[in-house]
Design an enzyme around this catalytic site. Sequence first.
Site, PDB file in Angstrom:
ATOM      1  N   ILE A  14       0.831  -1.207   0.000  1.00  0.00           N
ATOM      2  CA  ILE A  14       0.000   0.000   0.000  1.00  0.00           C
ATOM      3  C   ILE A  14       0.868   1.262   0.000  1.00  0.00           C
ATOM      4  O   ILE A  14       0.528   2.275  -0.616  1.00  0.00           O
ATOM      5  CB  ILE A  14      -0.946  -0.042   1.226  1.00  0.00           C
ATOM      6  CG1 ILE A  14      -1.890  -1.245   1.112  1.00  0.00           C
ATOM      7  CG2 ILE A  14      -1.736   1.251   1.357  1.00  0.00           C
ATOM      8  CD1 ILE A  14      -2.632  -1.604   2.406  1.00  0.00           C
ATOM      9  N   GLY A  15       2.024   1.186   0.676  1.00  0.00           N
ATOM     10  CA  GLY A  15       2.915   2.346   0.741  1.00  0.00           C
ATOM     11  C   GLY A  15       3.442   2.745  -0.622  1.00  0.00           C
ATOM     12  O   GLY A  15       3.514   3.944  -0.956  1.00  0.00           O
ATOM     13  N   TYR A 162      -1.724  -6.669  17.113  1.00  0.00           N
ATOM     14  CA  TYR A 162      -1.570  -5.709  15.998  1.00  0.00           C
ATOM     15  C   TYR A 162      -2.673  -4.656  16.088  1.00  0.00           C
ATOM     16  O   TYR A 162      -2.416  -3.445  16.009  1.00  0.00           O
ATOM     17  CB  TYR A 162      -1.630  -6.496  14.690  1.00  0.00           C
ATOM     18  CG  TYR A 162      -1.922  -5.715  13.436  1.00  0.00           C
ATOM     19  CD1 TYR A 162      -0.959  -4.904  12.852  1.00  0.00           C
ATOM     20  CD2 TYR A 162      -3.173  -5.812  12.795  1.00  0.00           C
ATOM     21  CE1 TYR A 162      -1.231  -4.203  11.677  1.00  0.00           C
ATOM     22  CE2 TYR A 162      -3.445  -5.132  11.632  1.00  0.00           C
ATOM     23  CZ  TYR A 162      -2.474  -4.319  11.072  1.00  0.00           C
ATOM     24  OH  TYR A 162      -2.749  -3.629   9.910  1.00  0.00           O
TER      25      TYR A 162
HETATM   26  N1  LIG Z   1      -2.740  -5.158   3.727  1.00  0.00           N
HETATM   27  C1  LIG Z   1      -3.854  -5.015   4.430  1.00  0.00           C
HETATM   28  O1  LIG Z   1      -4.843  -5.772   4.234  1.00  0.00           O
HETATM   29  C2  LIG Z   1      -3.963  -3.931   5.471  1.00  0.00           C
HETATM   30  C3  LIG Z   1      -5.199  -3.772   6.138  1.00  0.00           C
HETATM   31  C4  LIG Z   1      -5.301  -2.762   7.091  1.00  0.00           C
HETATM   32  C5  LIG Z   1      -4.230  -1.944   7.359  1.00  0.00           C
HETATM   33  N2  LIG Z   1      -3.035  -2.140   6.704  1.00  0.00           N
HETATM   34  C6  LIG Z   1      -1.918  -1.235   7.040  1.00  0.00           C
HETATM   35  O2  LIG Z   1      -1.458  -0.633   5.835  1.00  0.00           O
HETATM   36  C7  LIG Z   1      -0.048  -0.350   5.941  1.00  0.00           C
HETATM   37  C8  LIG Z   1       0.690  -0.978   4.765  1.00  0.00           C
HETATM   38  O3  LIG Z   1       0.422  -2.364   4.802  1.00  0.00           O
HETATM   39  P1  LIG Z   1       0.896  -3.362   3.650  1.00  0.00           P
HETATM   40  O4  LIG Z   1      -0.052  -4.487   3.684  1.00  0.00           O
HETATM   41  O5  LIG Z   1       1.157  -2.616   2.391  1.00  0.00           O
HETATM   42  O6  LIG Z   1       2.276  -3.857   4.292  1.00  0.00           O
HETATM   43  P2  LIG Z   1       3.525  -4.602   3.587  1.00  0.00           P
HETATM   44  O7  LIG Z   1       3.096  -5.268   2.348  1.00  0.00           O
HETATM   45  O8  LIG Z   1       4.165  -5.447   4.639  1.00  0.00           O
HETATM   46  O9  LIG Z   1       4.461  -3.373   3.254  1.00  0.00           O
HETATM   47  C9  LIG Z   1       5.655  -3.591   2.614  1.00  0.00           C
HETATM   48  C10 LIG Z   1       6.516  -2.383   2.833  1.00  0.00           C
HETATM   49  O10 LIG Z   1       6.817  -2.264   4.241  1.00  0.00           O
HETATM   50  C11 LIG Z   1       8.221  -2.078   4.386  1.00  0.00           C
HETATM   51  N3  LIG Z   1       8.609  -2.466   5.739  1.00  0.00           N
HETATM   52  C12 LIG Z   1       8.174  -3.523   6.442  1.00  0.00           C
HETATM   53  N4  LIG Z   1       8.752  -3.528   7.670  1.00  0.00           N
HETATM   54  C13 LIG Z   1       9.567  -2.448   7.725  1.00  0.00           C
HETATM   55  C14 LIG Z   1      10.438  -1.919   8.700  1.00  0.00           C
HETATM   56  N5  LIG Z   1      10.620  -2.520   9.883  1.00  0.00           N
HETATM   57  N6  LIG Z   1      11.119  -0.782   8.428  1.00  0.00           N
HETATM   58  C15 LIG Z   1      10.973  -0.171   7.221  1.00  0.00           C
HETATM   59  N7  LIG Z   1      10.163  -0.634   6.257  1.00  0.00           N
HETATM   60  C16 LIG Z   1       9.468  -1.762   6.495  1.00  0.00           C
HETATM   61  C17 LIG Z   1       8.773  -2.915   3.280  1.00  0.00           C
HETATM   62  O11 LIG Z   1      10.110  -2.599   3.029  1.00  0.00           O
HETATM   63  P3  LIG Z   1      11.240  -3.788   2.920  1.00  0.00           P
HETATM   64  O12 LIG Z   1      10.846  -4.600   1.750  1.00  0.00           O
HETATM   65  O13 LIG Z   1      12.511  -3.072   2.734  1.00  0.00           O
HETATM   66  O14 LIG Z   1      11.146  -4.553   4.188  1.00  0.00           O
HETATM   67  C18 LIG Z   1       7.858  -2.491   2.147  1.00  0.00           C
HETATM   68  O15 LIG Z   1       8.188  -1.199   1.685  1.00  0.00           O
HETATM   69  C19 LIG Z   1       0.381  -0.903   7.309  1.00  0.00           C
HETATM   70  O16 LIG Z   1       0.360   0.122   8.249  1.00  0.00           O
HETATM   71  C20 LIG Z   1      -0.694  -1.931   7.623  1.00  0.00           C
HETATM   72  O17 LIG Z   1      -0.820  -2.147   8.999  1.00  0.00           O
HETATM   73  C21 LIG Z   1      -2.886  -3.106   5.777  1.00  0.00           C
END
Ligand SMILES: NC(=O)c1ccc[n+]([C@@H]2O[C@H](COP(=O)([O-])OP(=O)(O)OC[C@H]3O[C@@H](n4cnc5c(N)ncnc54)[C@H](OP(=O)(O)O)[C@@H]3O)[C@@H](O)[C@H]2O)c1
Length: 298
Positions: A14-15, A162
Amino acid sequence: MDQRAVVTAGTGGIGLETAMGLAARGLAVTVVGRDAERGASAIERITAVATGTAPRFVAADLASLDQVRALAAQLADEGPLTVLVNNVGAMFAQRQQTVDGIEASFAVNHLSPYLLTELLLDQLRAGGPSRIVNVTSGAIKVAKRTFDAVEPPGGYYGFHWYGRAKLANLAYTLYLAERLRGTGITVFAADPGGAATDMTDGTMTSPEIVSPGLRLLWPLVRRTFERSTAGPASVAARPSVLAATDASLDGKTGLLIGPQAHPVPAFRATTDPKVIDNVLRLSRQLAPLHGGPGVQPT
Ligand SMILES: NC(=O)c1ccc[n+]([C@@H]2O[C@H](COP(=O)([O-])OP(=O)(O)OC[C@H]3O[C@@H](n4cnc5c(N)ncnc54)[C@H](OP(=O)(O)O)[C@@H]3O)[C@@H](O)[C@H]2O)c1
């Protein structure tokens, strides 16, 4: 002058989609992640849609408070900031501690964005009108609401812990919006709903991530997880992009932007004074703005 934006965890999921949305709107975007290779491929994708200054990658592990401080110092040296999207978040199937000895869900989902935000307030003030966007989650609904200590009483259930860390961060977000009212910095929370990303890939398949009560309903719970995390990250990024840039939010603050990319009411626990007081106490003790890791509150 460039309008600078920072998106944490902006090299994937998402980022990355959020960073692309901001770059397409002309912001000079810095994405933060751990892995340089992933950073480089993210920059290629962001560059392809950018309409302003070229994006760039900065490496930091946001599970480490010292790395958060170092990142903040680097960003602060570079001048005013218009947008800070605290998108980093993680769910851990097994209980983990960070290098600072802090339970990892609380550290990554709350302390890290708390600390980065507090350390960049001068730059956001200088870049005003500016916006802070903290990414939240519907997992808050199943969170324990006690913050007497960094870890809640009872067993470790990744999804609930979480959600509790996200609850802490949303309570802080709404408190911060009031604290900064009238300063030129506005503060929003964005709930992406759900998406198929690294975070959800494979992690929502074990009943161990939920409490024994929900395990009894596991087939139903699992289907709900599958349905809610099946969509594309590009759609899940819309609430963050809107919160960071949309003119309809000019002059507003303290709103939660829901998965449909419009304001929704926040969960009642996030405005409970006891929750806010305890979250602030834990945050200040565990993540002091300067110096090493804080003391573990008793
Ligand atoms: N996906 C969902 O269904 C969902 C639902 C509700 C809320 N959210 C929220 O949305 C946000 C994004 O979620 P996402 O699903 O896109 O997550 P994700 O797929 O795990 O995000 C990947 C990104 O996070 C970085 N990252 C992970 N751990 C890190 C750390 N310790 N320091 C720096 N960078 C880090 C990764 O970089 P590297 O590759 O370098 O590690 C990569 O850029 C989060 O806050 C999550 O809680 C997600």
